[in-house]
Design a protein around this motif. Structure first.
Motif, PDB file in Angstrom:
ATOM      1  N   HIS A 141      11.569  79.377 -53.170  1.00 13.65           N
ATOM      2  CA  HIS A 141      11.664  77.237 -52.793  1.00 13.65           C
ATOM      3  C   HIS A 141      11.328  77.372 -51.823  1.00 13.65           C
ATOM      4  CE1 HIS A 141      11.607  76.485 -56.750  1.00 13.65           C
ATOM      5  NE2 HIS A 141      12.150  77.482 -57.455  1.00 13.65           N
ATOM      6  N   ILE A 142      12.167  77.803 -51.239  1.00 12.23           N
ATOM      7  CA  ILE A 142      12.679  77.532 -49.122  1.00 12.23           C
ATOM      8  C   ILE A 142      11.048  78.161 -48.611  1.00 12.23           C
ATOM      9  CG2 ILE A 142      13.469  78.431 -47.083  1.00 12.23           C
ATOM     10  CD1 ILE A 142      16.270  78.806 -49.167  1.00 12.23           C
ATOM     11  N   ALA A 143      10.792  79.162 -49.712  1.00 17.43           N
ATOM     12  CA  ALA A 143       9.738  80.029 -48.467  1.00 17.43           C
ATOM     13  C   ALA A 143       8.886  79.384 -48.893  1.00 17.43           C
ATOM     14  CB  ALA A 143       9.000  81.446 -49.422  1.00 17.43           C
ATOM     15  N   ARG A 144       8.359  78.473 -49.320  1.00 15.27           N
ATOM     16  CA  ARG A 144       7.054  78.053 -50.080  1.00 15.27           C
ATOM     17  C   ARG A 144       7.096  76.881 -48.806  1.00 15.27           C
ATOM     18  NH1 ARG A 144       8.912  78.804 -55.568  1.00 15.27           N
ATOM     19  NH2 ARG A 144       7.465  80.678 -56.980  1.00 15.27           N
ATOM     20  N   MET A 204       2.578  78.501 -37.418  1.00 20.00           N
ATOM     21  CA  MET A 204       4.029  80.780 -37.885  1.00 20.00           C
ATOM     22  C   MET A 204       5.617  79.979 -37.190  1.00 20.00           C
ATOM     23  SD  MET A 204       2.276  82.263 -40.052  1.00 20.00           S
ATOM     24  CE  MET A 204       3.938  83.704 -39.442  1.00 20.00           C
ATOM     25  N   ARG A 205       5.445  79.161 -36.540  1.00 16.88           N
ATOM     26  CA  ARG A 205       6.612  78.407 -36.076  1.00 16.88           C
ATOM     27  C   ARG A 205       7.931  79.048 -36.981  1.00 16.88           C
ATOM     28  NH1 ARG A 205       6.877  72.786 -32.662  1.00 16.88           N
ATOM     29  NH2 ARG A 205       5.560  74.171 -31.911  1.00 16.88           N
ATOM     30  N   SER A 206       7.503  78.384 -38.123  1.00 16.40           N
ATOM     31  CA  SER A 206       8.883  78.145 -39.144  1.00 16.40           C
ATOM     32  C   SER A 206       9.310  80.208 -39.336  1.00 16.40           C
ATOM     33  CB  SER A 206       8.429  77.607 -40.542  1.00 16.40           C
ATOM     34  OG  SER A 206       7.356  78.187 -40.659  1.00 16.40           O
ATOM     35  N   VAL A 207       8.528  80.722 -39.446  1.00 16.99           N
ATOM     36  CA  VAL A 207       9.036  81.985 -39.453  1.00 16.99           C
ATOM     37  C   VAL A 207       9.794  82.615 -38.850  1.00 16.99           C
ATOM     38  CG1 VAL A 207       7.393  84.655 -40.062  1.00 16.99           C
ATOM     39  CG2 VAL A 207       6.860  82.381 -41.175  1.00 16.99           C
ATOM     40  N   PHE A 208       8.869  82.289 -37.167  1.00 17.55           N
ATOM     41  CA  PHE A 208       9.872  82.728 -35.933  1.00 17.55           C
ATOM     42  C   PHE A 208      11.244  81.942 -35.696  1.00 17.55           C
ATOM     43  CE2 PHE A 208      11.098  81.743 -31.529  1.00 17.55           C
ATOM     44  CZ  PHE A 208      10.975  83.315 -30.758  1.00 17.55           C
ATOM     45  N   VAL A 209      11.310  80.926 -36.565  1.00 12.87           N
ATOM     46  CA  VAL A 209      12.527  80.431 -37.023  1.00 12.87           C
ATOM     47  C   VAL A 209      13.884  81.302 -37.269  1.00 12.87           C
ATOM     48  CG1 VAL A 209      14.294  78.626 -36.613  1.00 12.87           C
ATOM     49  CG2 VAL A 209      11.821  78.083 -35.895  1.00 12.87           C
ATOM     50  N   ILE A 224      14.168  85.191 -46.040  1.00 14.41           N
ATOM     51  CA  ILE A 224      15.394  84.504 -46.970  1.00 14.41           C
ATOM     52  C   ILE A 224      16.269  84.984 -48.088  1.00 14.41           C
ATOM     53  CG2 ILE A 224      15.605  82.133 -47.757  1.00 14.41           C
ATOM     54  CD1 ILE A 224      13.193  81.418 -46.591  1.00 14.41           C
ATOM     55  N   GLY A 225      16.051  85.656 -48.721  1.00 13.24           N
ATOM     56  CA  GLY A 225      16.867  86.448 -49.648  1.00 13.24           C
ATOM     57  C   GLY A 225      17.701  87.140 -49.039  1.00 13.24           C
ATOM     58  N   VAL A 243       5.732  78.400 -45.914  1.00 15.62           N
ATOM     59  CA  VAL A 243       4.863  79.168 -45.963  1.00 15.62           C
ATOM     60  C   VAL A 243       3.453  78.925 -46.484  1.00 15.62           C
ATOM     61  CG1 VAL A 243       5.394  80.951 -44.742  1.00 15.62           C
ATOM     62  CG2 VAL A 243       5.380  81.742 -47.163  1.00 15.62           C
ATOM     63  N   GLY A 244       3.911  77.853 -48.027  1.00 14.54           N
ATOM     64  CA  GLY A 244       2.774  77.930 -48.937  1.00 14.54           C
ATOM     65  C   GLY A 244       2.974  78.761 -50.216  1.00 14.54           C
ATOM     66  N   TYR A 245       1.671  78.513 -50.123  1.00 10.42           N
ATOM     67  CA  TYR A 245       1.793  79.438 -51.915  1.00 10.42           C
ATOM     68  C   TYR A 245       1.005  80.424 -51.482  1.00 10.42           C
ATOM     69  CZ  TYR A 245       3.643  74.730 -54.432  1.00 10.42           C
ATOM     70  OH  TYR A 245       4.430  74.055 -53.969  1.00 10.42           O
ATOM     71  N   SER A 246       0.620  81.152 -50.961  1.00 10.48           N
ATOM     72  CA  SER A 246       0.267  82.488 -50.517  1.00 10.48           C
ATOM     73  C   SER A 246       0.970  83.505 -50.983  1.00 10.48           C
ATOM     74  CB  SER A 246      -1.164  82.904 -49.547  1.00 10.48           C
ATOM     75  OG  SER A 246      -1.475  83.563 -49.452  1.00 10.48           O
ATOM     76  N   HIS A 247       0.421  84.548 -51.481  1.00  6.95           N
ATOM     77  CA  HIS A 247       1.908  85.456 -52.708  1.00  6.95           C
ATOM     78  C   HIS A 247       1.960  86.936 -51.021  1.00  6.95           C
ATOM     79  CE1 HIS A 247       2.031  84.280 -55.928  1.00  6.95           C
ATOM     80  NE2 HIS A 247       2.711  84.169 -56.491  1.00  6.95           N
TER      81      HIS A 247
END
Length: 325
Positions: free
Chosen positions: A260-263, A1-6, A280-281, A266-270
């Motif tokens: 694409h950036i989101a995947r 979840m570090r990427s989400v915090f960033v 991101i948008g 955090v992967g592919y879970s919707h």
């Protein structure tokens, strides 16, 4: 979840940068004072922040979030990494409706333009889905019919423009290029309602979207009503895309890039993709608008032109990677 915090930190920094940077720079302390009605707020700075930049930043973020989530849905329902509402024809319906209104009225009412642009996008989505139905729908039929109807809608818009008043046609071209220059709180409130509706709808069927991504046969074997879920997803895509286009015109490629950036993060879970894609948008559109109004001063480019400049190379990269996969 570090990427989400960033990502959250980057979004916060970009929002403040968009409020601070412009023809009249505003200090961070003045921004806080203006937002909190502090006694130390300078009158001019407060007016710039509250009346000009804040509505623009908020609307830009909402437009980006709506287009990004709509793109995520389009890529999921079609199982195609190159799909987004603009590429499969949904936005062409909004463009045709907007051109008709702008050319027909010398100064079209804002609410009428927004309403008919939204209606155009939604009607186009219904038409695409209806014509692609043949004892069920398929991704390939939806894409092919979407491309065909999109070409027809653009041909209609060009035909109307050819016989319209030159000044009205010029206004239509400005709208079609995508802009959040004329931002209002009314537009933001309306778009926020539609975005919340779309986010809640996607959240409720997030697991169904995960299952549909495995393929129609697998989803049916697990008891999923595939056609019903696909129809709901297509409707949510049309609602989000139509509302964003009605608020800001055509802002290209955000719905393609953000998922694409989101995947990657955090992967592919919707369930996880949904909020991250929206963030991101919003970040992309706010950043693109900041660049569009500062890099070429005193001229201000439409935000749709800036996102196209950034998005076209990304689209080419996706095509290349798909070809060499």
């Amino acid at each position: 979840m570090r990427s989400v915090f960033v990502l959250l930190c980057m979004t916060s920094i970009m929002l403040f940068a968009a409020l601070a940077i412009g023809d009249h720079p505003v200090a961070v302390t003045q921004i806080f004072s203006a937002l909190t009605d502090g006694a130390a707020a300078d009158a001019q700075a407060a007016q710039i922040i509250r009346d000009v930049r804040l509505p623009r930043v908020v609307l830009g973020f909402l437009v980006g979030a709506s287009l990004a989530v709509a793109g995520m849905i389009a890529q999921s329902v079609l199982r195609n990494p190159l799909a987004e509402p603009g590429l499969i024809g949904v936005n062409a319906g909004a463009a045709l409706a907007a051109v008709i209104v702008i050319v027909r009225f010398e100064v079209p009412p804002t609410h009428l333009l927004s309403l008919l642009a939204f209606a155009g996008a939604f009607m186009m989505s219904l038409l695409i889905y209806g014509l692609s139905w043949n004892s069920g729908s398929s991704s390939l039929r939806i894409i092919l019919i979407g491309v065909g109807l999109s070409s027809l809608a653009w041909a209609g818009a060009n035909f109307i423009s050819a016989f319209g008043d030159p000044q009205a046609v010029q206004r239509a071209m400005v709208w079609l290029s995508g802009s959040i220059y004329n931002s209002t709180w009314e537009k933001s409130r309306t778009l926020a309602v539609w975005l919340a509706t779309g986010m809640v709808g996607c959240g409720l069927i997030a697991r169904e979207m995960d299952m549909l991504a495995l393929g129609d046969e697998t989803a049916r074997a697990r008891g999923q009503p595939v056609e019903l879920i696909r129809a709901v997803m297509f409707s949510l895509c049309a609602v989000l895309s139509g509302a964003a286009v009605a608020a800001a015109g055509l802002v290209a490629f955000v719905g393609l890039i953000a998922p694409h950036i989101a995947r990657l993060l955090v992967g592919y879970s919707h369930g996880l993709l949904l909020p991250v894609t929206a963030l991101i948008g919003g970040l992309l559109v706010v950043a693109a608008d900041l660049a569009a109004r500062t890099l070429f001063t005193p001229a201000q480019l439409p935000v749709g032109l800036m996102t196209a400049i950034l998005g076209a190379p990304f689209f080419a990269y996706l095509m290349w990677r798909k070809k060499n996969a």
